[in-house]
Design a protein around this motif. Structure first.
Motif, PDB file in Angstrom:
ATOM      1  N   ALA A  12       0.473  -1.285   0.314  1.00 49.34           N
ATOM      2  CA  ALA A  12       0.069  -0.323   0.313  1.00 49.34           C
ATOM      3  C   ALA A  12       1.131   1.445   0.218  1.00 49.34           C
ATOM      4  N   ARG A  13       1.664   1.428   1.187  1.00 49.52           N
ATOM      5  CA  ARG A  13       2.742   2.045   1.168  1.00 49.52           C
ATOM      6  C   ARG A  13       3.949   2.626  -0.504  1.00 49.52           C
ATOM      7  N   ASP A  14       3.781   1.380  -1.470  1.00 45.34           N
ATOM      8  CA  ASP A  14       4.680   1.590  -2.653  1.00 45.34           C
ATOM      9  C   ASP A  14       3.158   2.349  -3.408  1.00 45.34           C
ATOM     10  N   ASP A  15       2.208   2.088  -3.555  1.00 50.46           N
ATOM     11  CA  ASP A  15       1.225   2.284  -4.266  1.00 50.46           C
ATOM     12  C   ASP A  15       1.002   3.702  -3.986  1.00 50.46           C
ATOM     13  N   LEU A  16       1.162   4.156  -3.085  1.00 52.07           N
ATOM     14  CA  LEU A  16       0.714   5.882  -2.774  1.00 52.07           C
ATOM     15  C   LEU A  16       1.948   6.510  -3.064  1.00 52.07           C
ATOM     16  N   ASP A  17       3.040   6.109  -2.336  1.00 53.18           N
ATOM     17  CA  ASP A  17       4.248   6.467  -3.064  1.00 53.18           C
ATOM     18  C   ASP A  17       4.213   6.656  -4.444  1.00 53.18           C
ATOM     19  N   GLU A  18       3.652   5.985  -5.560  1.00 54.38           N
ATOM     20  CA  GLU A  18       3.925   6.033  -7.600  1.00 54.38           C
ATOM     21  C   GLU A  18       2.393   6.603  -7.354  1.00 54.38           C
ATOM     22  N   ALA A  19       1.436   7.288  -6.966  1.00 61.61           N
ATOM     23  CA  ALA A  19       0.713   7.467  -7.019  1.00 61.61           C
ATOM     24  C   ALA A  19       1.110   8.902  -7.235  1.00 61.61           C
ATOM     25  N   ASP A  20       1.944   9.594  -5.849  1.00 60.05           N
ATOM     26  CA  ASP A  20       2.437  11.359  -5.547  1.00 60.05           C
ATOM     27  C   ASP A  20       3.454  10.845  -6.979  1.00 60.05           C
ATOM     28  N   LYS A  21       4.238  10.102  -7.422  1.00 60.57           N
ATOM     29  CA  LYS A  21       5.262  10.332  -8.390  1.00 60.57           C
ATOM     30  C   LYS A  21       4.440  10.176 -10.126  1.00 60.57           C
ATOM     31  N   ILE A  22       3.554   9.757  -9.944  1.00 60.10           N
ATOM     32  CA  ILE A  22       2.694   9.648 -11.208  1.00 60.10           C
ATOM     33  C   ILE A  22       1.967  11.347 -10.900  1.00 60.10           C
ATOM     34  N   ALA A  23       1.306  11.694 -10.450  1.00 57.86           N
ATOM     35  CA  ALA A  23       0.794  13.275 -10.475  1.00 57.86           C
ATOM     36  C   ALA A  23       1.925  14.116 -10.315  1.00 57.86           C
ATOM     37  N   ALA A  24       2.839  13.815 -10.137  1.00 57.18           N
ATOM     38  CA  ALA A  24       3.968  15.142 -10.564  1.00 57.18           C
ATOM     39  C   ALA A  24       3.797  15.002 -11.583  1.00 57.18           C
ATOM     40  N   ILE A  25       3.585  14.246 -12.970  1.00 51.98           N
ATOM     41  CA  ILE A  25       4.032  14.334 -14.138  1.00 51.98           C
ATOM     42  C   ILE A  25       2.738  14.237 -14.610  1.00 51.98           C
ATOM     43  N   GLY A  26       1.539  14.687 -13.896  1.00 50.25           N
ATOM     44  CA  GLY A  26      -0.057  15.193 -14.691  1.00 50.25           C
ATOM     45  C   GLY A  26      -0.622  14.215 -14.960  1.00 50.25           C
ATOM     46  N   LEU A  27      -0.310  12.613 -14.693  1.00 52.86           N
ATOM     47  CA  LEU A  27      -0.543  11.346 -15.504  1.00 52.86           C
ATOM     48  C   LEU A  27      -2.262  11.553 -14.228  1.00 52.86           C
ATOM     49  N   ALA A  28      -3.413  12.127 -14.168  1.00 56.31           N
ATOM     50  CA  ALA A  28      -4.595  12.077 -12.922  1.00 56.31           C
ATOM     51  C   ALA A  28      -4.638  10.694 -12.785  1.00 56.31           C
ATOM     52  N   LYS A  29      -5.109  10.398 -13.845  1.00 52.36           N
ATOM     53  CA  LYS A  29      -6.350   8.764 -14.153  1.00 52.36           C
ATOM     54  C   LYS A  29      -4.999   8.222 -13.397  1.00 52.36           C
ATOM     55  N   ALA A  30      -4.181   7.391 -14.115  1.00 52.84           N
ATOM     56  CA  ALA A  30      -3.040   6.492 -13.690  1.00 52.84           C
ATOM     57  C   ALA A  30      -2.783   7.380 -11.955  1.00 52.84           C
ATOM     58  N   ALA A  31      -2.910   8.364 -11.606  1.00 49.51           N
ATOM     59  CA  ALA A  31      -2.555   8.420  -9.945  1.00 49.51           C
ATOM     60  C   ALA A  31      -3.872   7.597  -8.867  1.00 49.51           C
ATOM     61  N   ALA A  32      -4.951   8.244  -9.636  1.00 47.84           N
ATOM     62  CA  ALA A  32      -5.499   8.178  -9.274  1.00 47.84           C
ATOM     63  C   ALA A  32      -6.174   7.166  -8.609  1.00 47.84           C
ATOM     64  N   ARG A  33      -5.377   5.803  -9.053  1.00 52.63           N
ATOM     65  CA  ARG A  33      -6.013   4.432  -9.675  1.00 52.63           C
ATOM     66  C   ARG A  33      -5.036   4.080  -8.769  1.00 52.63           C
ATOM     67  N   SER A  34      -3.706   4.691  -8.648  1.00 53.49           N
ATOM     68  CA  SER A  34      -2.294   3.822  -7.388  1.00 53.49           C
ATOM     69  C   SER A  34      -2.891   4.510  -6.628  1.00 53.49           C
TER      70      SER A  34
END
Length: 133
Positions: A12-34
């Motif tokens: 879960a922590r890995d997924d949340l870290d990925e969500a932060d990184k994905i949001a930082a590059i502007g990929l909202a749908k993928a960030a929300a999914r993570s």
């Protein structure tokens, strides 16, 4: 806490870290999914710690978490409601097409904040072995 529950919290922590990184590059749908997956895996940790079993489906995780968490949460449905709401972003990420299948960065960031709160609440409950989030 069992090693399996701890492994789900780590995931879960890995997924949340990925969500932060994905949001930082502007990929909202993928960030929300993570962010959804962070909550999903935290819920799995709770389930496996309480039952010794792993739920096999997303619906199974949502329903089993709701059932088990009801007592631990003193009837508060905030966390169970979030898991249901968050699943919509997983569906959008996996199956959404067309103009209705969009997620804004504001929505993604809200999902990340809420998933972090969910993960922290479940982690605290499991770490202390208590009955309240």
């Amino acid at each position: 806490m069992t090693p399996t529950a701890r492994a789900y919290l780590d995931k879960a922590r890995d997924d949340l870290d990925e969500a932060d990184k994905i949001a930082a590059i502007g990929l909202a749908k993928a960030a929300a999914r993570s962010a959804y997956y962070a909550a999903f895996h935290a819920a799995e940790a709770f389930i496996v710690e309480r039952t010794g079993k792993v739920a096999k489906t997303h619906a199974g995780v949502r329903s089993e978490f709701a059932r088990l968490a009801l007592d631990a949460l003193g009837g508060d449905r905030t966390f169970t409601s979030f898991l249901v709401e968050a699943y919509k972003y997983k569906e959008l990420g996996d199956y959404g097409v067309g103009p209705d299948a969009t997620v804004t960065l504001v929505e993604a960031r809200r999902m990340i904040v809420d998933a972090r709160r969910f993960l922290e609440g479940v982690s605290a409950l499991l770490e202390c072995g208590g009955d309240n989030l």
